[in-house]
Design an enzyme around this catalytic site. Structure first.
Site, PDB file in Angstrom:
ATOM      1  N   SER A  69      32.293  16.744 -61.993  1.00  0.00           N
ATOM      2  CA  SER A  69      32.769  17.765 -61.053  1.00  0.00           C
ATOM      3  C   SER A  69      33.740  18.718 -61.734  1.00  0.00           C
ATOM      4  O   SER A  69      34.406  18.367 -62.712  1.00  0.00           O
ATOM      5  CB  SER A  69      33.478  17.113 -59.864  1.00  0.00           C
ATOM      6  OG  SER A  69      32.628  16.219 -59.191  1.00  0.00           O
TER       7      SER A  69
HETATM    8  N1  SAH Z   1      32.676  11.473 -59.740  1.00  0.00           N
HETATM    9  C1  SAH Z   1      31.838  11.924 -60.840  1.00  0.00           C
HETATM   10  C2  SAH Z   1      30.930  13.075 -60.452  1.00  0.00           C
HETATM   11  C3  SAH Z   1      29.674  12.533 -60.048  1.00  0.00           C
HETATM   12  S1  SAH Z   1      28.270  13.532 -59.727  1.00  0.00           S
HETATM   13  C4  SAH Z   1      32.637  12.270 -62.065  1.00  0.00           C
HETATM   14  O1  SAH Z   1      33.877  12.249 -62.002  1.00  0.00           O
HETATM   15  O2  SAH Z   1      32.026  12.535 -63.100  1.00  0.00           O
HETATM   16  C5  SAH Z   1      27.599  12.514 -58.451  1.00  0.00           C
HETATM   17  C6  SAH Z   1      27.129  11.136 -58.856  1.00  0.00           C
HETATM   18  O3  SAH Z   1      26.700  10.465 -57.685  1.00  0.00           O
HETATM   19  C7  SAH Z   1      25.922  11.137 -59.795  1.00  0.00           C
HETATM   20  O4  SAH Z   1      26.225  10.396 -60.936  1.00  0.00           O
HETATM   21  C8  SAH Z   1      24.814  10.492 -58.966  1.00  0.00           C
HETATM   22  O5  SAH Z   1      23.917   9.707 -59.741  1.00  0.00           O
HETATM   23  C9  SAH Z   1      25.608   9.635 -58.004  1.00  0.00           C
HETATM   24  N2  SAH Z   1      24.921   9.278 -56.752  1.00  0.00           N
HETATM   25  C10 SAH Z   1      24.088  10.029 -56.008  1.00  0.00           C
HETATM   26  N3  SAH Z   1      23.677   9.342 -54.921  1.00  0.00           N
HETATM   27  C11 SAH Z   1      24.290   8.121 -54.983  1.00  0.00           C
HETATM   28  C12 SAH Z   1      24.270   6.950 -54.157  1.00  0.00           C
HETATM   29  N4  SAH Z   1      23.541   6.876 -53.026  1.00  0.00           N
HETATM   30  N5  SAH Z   1      25.016   5.891 -54.536  1.00  0.00           N
HETATM   31  C13 SAH Z   1      25.762   5.917 -55.669  1.00  0.00           C
HETATM   32  N6  SAH Z   1      25.809   6.981 -56.487  1.00  0.00           N
HETATM   33  C14 SAH Z   1      25.089   8.077 -56.156  1.00  0.00           C
END
Ligand code: SAH
Length: 222
Positions: A69
């Site tokens: 993000s």
């Molecule tokens: N917090 C992260 C940003 C993540 S982007 C950081 O600091 O880098 C969003 C993430 O959510 C992705 O890695 C994606 O694979 C995950 N994601 C999407 N749907 C999900 C679900 N149902 N359960 C767990 N993770 C999920």
């Protein structure tokens, strides 16, 4: 073996100071959030060929079609959580692990779920290397929360949710806070829910953000 990627040079520290200054100018006032962001080397969460992008206030691809993000968004969501030391926080969407480290630096005990196995493995290893022992990583479907470790003081969803999952609300403590970007279109509304009793919530909206989608179930890889 320490990779050069995990060296925090004066140059990186300087760039980070500037990034935090920039985020402060954009309106973030929570000093605990700003201090944590000044501490965590964001470039540790990037592949070595992209280190120069780590201190721009922008999201960035981290592989598997996912993104780390934008720093401002991390700061904004972290501020909405009003983190207190020792709180149990559940994060949905571990991704690179950067957001989890910010919360850990703020004194939280972090439980974080990722649905993509490759990302889960890579990030779990990185967090061990960086010695973030207060962060527990889980491979699974974040829609279901983490019942075995509930209830949580706070929850943060870092992917775009088409709706607010009931399991998350159930696993939140009374007076706990859930921060979640809600919406199915290109932009989502940053939303906070405060659990006011076992069955009631108060909702506040905080403007538009853009996240990758929260997908159902674990990823089907290979
Ligand atoms: N917090 C992260 C940003 C993540 S982007 C950081 O600091 O880098 C969003 C993430 O959510 C992705 O890695 C994606 O694979 C995950 N994601 C999407 N749907 C999900 C679900 N149902 N359960 C767990 N993770 C999920």
């Amino acid at each position: 073996m320490t990779s050069t990627r995990l060296i925090d040079s004066y140059r990186h520290q300087g760039l980070r100071k500037l990034l935090v200054k920039n985020i402060r100018l954009k309106g973030i006032t929570d000093e605990n959030v700003l201090a944590a962001m000044e501490k965590v080397p964001r470039h540790f969460f990037f592949d070595s060929s992209f280190l120069e992008y780590a201190y721009e206030d922008k999201p960035f691809p981290i592989g598997a079609g996912q993104t780390i993000s934008q720093p401002y968004t991390v700061a904004f969501q972290s501020s909405l959580l009003q983190v207190e030391k020792g709180e149990k926080i559940l994060e949905i969407g571990t991704g690179s692990g950067y957001q989890a480290c910010i919360l850990a630096e703020m004194g939280a005990r972090v439980f974080t779920i990722e649905r993509q196995k490759t990302l889960f493995d890579k990030t779990t290893k990185l967090l061990q290397t960086l010695r973030y022992t207060t962060i527990k990583t889980f491979y699974g479907d974040g829609y279901k929360g983490l019942k075995a470790f509930a209830p949580f003081d706070k929850m943060i969803v870092t992917a775009a949710a088409p709706f607010i999952p009931d399991d998350l609300l159930d696993q939140l403590k009374v007076s706990g806070i859930l921060v979640i970007p809600v919406g199915e279109s290109d932009l989502q509304t940053m939303t906070t829910l405060v659990k006011t009793s076992d069955t009631t919530f108060s909702k506040t909206e905080h403007g538009a953000f853009r996240f990758v989608p929260l997908l159902t179930d674990k990823a089907n890889e290979k």
